[in-house]
Motif scaffolding. Sequence first.
Motif, PDB file in Angstrom:
ATOM      1  N   MET A   1       0.773  -1.156   0.047  1.00 44.34           N
ATOM      2  CA  MET A   1      -0.001  -0.092  -0.055  1.00 44.34           C
ATOM      3  C   MET A   1       0.822   1.288   0.075  1.00 44.34           C
ATOM      4  SD  MET A   1      -3.328  -0.618  -0.225  1.00 44.34           S
ATOM      5  CE  MET A   1      -3.930   0.893   0.350  1.00 44.34           C
ATOM      6  N   GLN A   2       2.057   1.192   0.680  1.00 46.15           N
ATOM      7  CA  GLN A   2       2.741   2.489   0.584  1.00 46.15           C
ATOM      8  C   GLN A   2       3.313   2.994  -0.867  1.00 46.15           C
ATOM      9  OE1 GLN A   2       3.451   3.941   3.483  1.00 46.15           O
ATOM     10  NE2 GLN A   2       4.934   5.658   2.596  1.00 46.15           N
ATOM     11  N   SER A   3       3.770   1.720  -1.360  1.00 45.25           N
ATOM     12  CA  SER A   3       4.185   2.240  -3.021  1.00 45.25           C
ATOM     13  C   SER A   3       2.897   2.827  -3.636  1.00 45.25           C
ATOM     14  CB  SER A   3       4.662   1.000  -3.720  1.00 45.25           C
ATOM     15  OG  SER A   3       3.405   0.002  -3.806  1.00 45.25           O
ATOM     16  N   LEU A   4       1.556   2.370  -3.430  1.00 43.75           N
ATOM     17  CA  LEU A   4       0.327   3.098  -4.069  1.00 43.75           C
ATOM     18  C   LEU A   4       0.358   4.465  -3.766  1.00 43.75           C
ATOM     19  CD1 LEU A   4      -2.159   0.309  -3.852  1.00 43.75           C
ATOM     20  CD2 LEU A   4      -0.789   1.024  -5.997  1.00 43.75           C
ATOM     21  N   ASN A   5       0.541   4.668  -2.195  1.00 39.02           N
ATOM     22  CA  ASN A   5       0.418   6.222  -1.811  1.00 39.02           C
ATOM     23  C   ASN A   5       1.514   7.090  -2.293  1.00 39.02           C
ATOM     24  OD1 ASN A   5      -1.803   5.597   0.019  1.00 39.02           O
ATOM     25  ND2 ASN A   5      -0.308   4.820   1.622  1.00 39.02           N
ATOM     26  N   ILE A   6       2.826   6.446  -2.330  1.00 31.30           N
ATOM     27  CA  ILE A   6       3.960   7.290  -2.801  1.00 31.30           C
ATOM     28  C   ILE A   6       3.626   7.626  -4.349  1.00 31.30           C
ATOM     29  CG2 ILE A   6       6.263   7.033  -3.595  1.00 31.30           C
ATOM     30  CD1 ILE A   6       6.773   5.381  -1.133  1.00 31.30           C
ATOM     31  N   SER A   7       3.173   6.781  -5.163  1.00 31.51           N
ATOM     32  CA  SER A   7       2.945   7.170  -6.711  1.00 31.51           C
ATOM     33  C   SER A   7       1.712   7.983  -6.803  1.00 31.51           C
ATOM     34  CB  SER A   7       2.988   5.704  -7.319  1.00 31.51           C
ATOM     35  OG  SER A   7       4.120   4.733  -7.137  1.00 31.51           O
ATOM     36  N   THR A   8       0.800   7.881  -6.008  1.00 27.46           N
ATOM     37  CA  THR A   8      -0.279   8.610  -6.276  1.00 27.46           C
ATOM     38  C   THR A   8      -0.130  10.212  -5.850  1.00 27.46           C
ATOM     39  OG1 THR A   8      -1.680   6.697  -5.731  1.00 27.46           O
ATOM     40  CG2 THR A   8      -2.593   9.019  -5.112  1.00 27.46           C
ATOM     41  N   SER A   9       0.615  10.314  -4.683  1.00 22.64           N
ATOM     42  CA  SER A   9       1.046  11.627  -4.323  1.00 22.64           C
ATOM     43  C   SER A   9       1.930  12.509  -5.326  1.00 22.64           C
ATOM     44  CB  SER A   9       1.661  11.596  -2.850  1.00 22.64           C
ATOM     45  OG  SER A   9       3.045  10.980  -2.882  1.00 22.64           O
ATOM     46  N   ALA A  10       2.837  11.626  -5.842  1.00 21.98           N
ATOM     47  CA  ALA A  10       3.786  12.025  -6.927  1.00 21.98           C
ATOM     48  C   ALA A  10       3.113  12.303  -8.251  1.00 21.98           C
ATOM     49  CB  ALA A  10       4.941  10.941  -7.317  1.00 21.98           C
ATOM     50  N   MET A  11       2.008  11.606  -8.437  1.00 22.91           N
ATOM     51  CA  MET A  11       1.334  11.806  -9.810  1.00 22.91           C
ATOM     52  C   MET A  11       0.486  13.113  -9.510  1.00 22.91           C
ATOM     53  SD  MET A  11       0.049   8.290 -11.165  1.00 22.91           S
ATOM     54  CE  MET A  11      -0.826   8.660 -12.562  1.00 22.91           C
TER      55      MET A  11
END
Length: 276
Positions: A1-11
């Motif tokens: 889930m952390q990877s999803l949060n990181i990529s989402t905030s970056a996008m």
Amino acid sequence: MQSLNISTSAMRGIQQALDNTANNLSNIDTIGYKRRVASFSELLTDSMNEQPATDNQNRNTPMGIRIGSGAHLGMTKLDLGQGSLKQTDVPTDVLIEGDGYFLVTRKIKDANNITVDEESRFTRNGSFKLSYDDDKGYVLHTSSGHILTDENGANIVFPEPVKNISISPDGTFSADGMPAPVKIGVWDVENPDQLKQVGENLFDAELAFGAGPQSKYTSAYDNGVTLRQGALESSNVSMTEEMSQLVNIQRAYQLNSRAIGISDQMMGIANQLRSR
């Protein structure tokens, strides 16, 4: 889930950077426009310090594992680089050479035509027009209707139409039909990044009703700023730089989109293993 949060905030931050680039490109022909540069900053990070003793053997990195939360658009910094000179030979066109802003104002009236407030705005757009104002007389105003002010923050007003306009490098405005010369006000802002854009290539000067600009700002002439008559400052937006930035934004968006897809596949594999 952390990877999803990181990529989402970056996008999300990349989308805001794309909007900033689009705004710069749309103002490439706007007189006196200053481009903004997107700047990213890291979100809060966590640290895992309690690790097995076997992990500490032959370790070259500091204790703990830093777990990031991604990045976001920290700010859009104002690029104060001087735009190219555009010669117009129009007597009321003025170019600022150096860091400084014209102060322009506009009265706000109620239903009874009584002045209740005053808008104070900064601008680098020196394209002024001479026309008649019912309340004052002949004034120099911007395309938005804001009136140019002098070194004391008062509107520059002429009792009758003026001819043979002359503007010296030190800001002295003189013409036939004027009782006495006046000096155009140009003001220095210590931190232009804090100026709030209010549209029409204007910035909010944040001056209270009736307060003079001297109470908050200093004259830009003290820092060597000069004026040039019959010329305008073009936008400092570079098509080459903005298109390069656009390509970088596209690549970053693709990378984070792919990271979300890979994370989704990994979680799908984990679910399948667990169900067996």
